[in-house]
Design a protein around this motif. Structure first.
Motif, PDB file in Angstrom:
ATOM      1  N   LEU A   8       0.812  -1.207   0.000  1.00 49.99           N
ATOM      2  CA  LEU A   8       0.000   0.000   0.000  1.00 49.99           C
ATOM      3  C   LEU A   8       0.846   1.259   0.000  1.00 49.99           C
ATOM      4  O   LEU A   8       0.354   2.343  -0.301  1.00 49.99           O
ATOM      5  N   ALA A  13       3.900   7.265   1.916  1.00 57.37           N
ATOM      6  CA  ALA A  13       3.006   8.324   1.486  1.00 57.37           C
ATOM      7  C   ALA A  13       3.064   9.497   2.457  1.00 57.37           C
ATOM      8  O   ALA A  13       2.696   9.371   3.609  1.00 57.37           O
ATOM      9  N   ALA A  67      -3.252  11.366   0.251  1.00 58.66           N
ATOM     10  CA  ALA A  67      -3.292   9.899   0.252  1.00 58.66           C
ATOM     11  C   ALA A  67      -2.824   9.322   1.577  1.00 58.66           C
ATOM     12  O   ALA A  67      -2.121   8.322   1.628  1.00 58.66           O
ATOM     13  N   ALA A  70      -4.454   4.839   2.142  1.00 60.61           N
ATOM     14  CA  ALA A  70      -4.146   4.259   0.835  1.00 60.61           C
ATOM     15  C   ALA A  70      -5.262   3.345   0.358  1.00 60.61           C
ATOM     16  O   ALA A  70      -6.077   2.849   1.146  1.00 60.61           O
TER      17      ALA A  70
END
Length: 261
Positions: A8, A13, A67, A70
């Motif tokens: 993910l 992120a 994000a 995810a």
């Protein structure tokens, strides 16, 4: 099916403080309208609370634009209230399926599996009524975060909730969150920084007013300074980033993005 958090990209992120003028206005209006509309059946208060909270609270747009959640993640929302986040995630799914996801944002959080825990039965009922028509309704659990079991998950969201229990209980909840998270899982924790003085006083006062408006009893609260939150979370093995999350408001809110190594 278990999701591999590494696939993910949870640890990679980043999340940024998203300013309102960088968010595609039309895309957000569509998401906001779709997520709010589900609460109309619950009556004027339920609908207008959902509409106002989603519109004015910067955390929802920031989570989507960066994000922070995810695609495919198992999401556990502790203190979920009316499950506004679940409704917003469903709106994201629909917008992405229609190829209308904003190009300025990162990947859409599609395919998520949502579980919410909320102490107040009235809020659970509002959420269930609003979201029952979804193809896959979220799982909403009426329970106390201090005693309700936390299921295995990839992302835990706790927004403006932990201060309702004492410091020892806060630490216990955080330990249980860590144990429930998959390797390289993520905790998204928003708190009010008590060291911010005037902003913190406004945050605390507003918290009491909102509790009364929602029909809740105003209970004692326990707050911490930002550095104390960071120390507690780092002691549990989280890498912690603090992101200001009170844009356009007078509050002392900070979003702590906590990733397990």
């Amino acid at each position: 099916m278990s999701i591999n958090p590494q696939d993910l990209g949870l640890a990679a992120a980043p999340i940024v403080a998203t300013r309102g003028d960088t968010v595609p206005p039309r895309a957000w209006r569509e998401l906001h309208a779709a997520a709010s509309a589900r609460y109309r059946a619950g009556g004027p208060f339920t609908y207008h609370f959902a509409r106002g909270k989603l519109q004015r609270d910067p955390v929802f747009r920031a989570l989507l634009a960066s994000a922070a959640i995810a695609a495919g993640a198992r999401v556990l929302d502790i203190g979920c209230g009316q499950a506004l986040l679940a409704s917003l995630l469903a709106a994201c799914e629909a917008q992405a399926a229609a190829d209308r996801w904003p190009v300025l944002w990162r990947a859409a959080p599609v395919g998520t599996r949502y579980t919410g825990i909320e102490l107040m039965p009235r809020d659970i009922a509002r959420g269930e009524q609003a979201l029952s028509s979804l193809p896959t309704p979220p799982r909403l659990v009426c329970g106390d975060m201090r005693t309700t079991p936390f299921e295995a998950c990839d992302v835990v969201v706790i927004l403006d909730v932990l201060h309702y229990v004492d410091i020892a209980a806060q630490d216990d909840v955080l330990r249980r969150v860590r144990d429930a998270l998959a390797p390289r899982g993520r905790l998204l924790l928003r708190v009010a920084d008590s060291s911010r003085r005037l902003r913190f006083v406004i945050s605390r006062w507003t918290d009491h007013v909102v509790a009364l408006a929602r029909g809740h009893r105003v209970a004692p609260t326990w707050w911490r300074a930002l550095h104390d939150w960071q120390a507690a979370l780092q002691g549990l093995g989280f890498a912690v980033r603090a992101v200001p999350m009170s844009q356009g408001t007078p509050f002392a809110n900070v979003l702590l993005v906590c990733d397990l190594a």
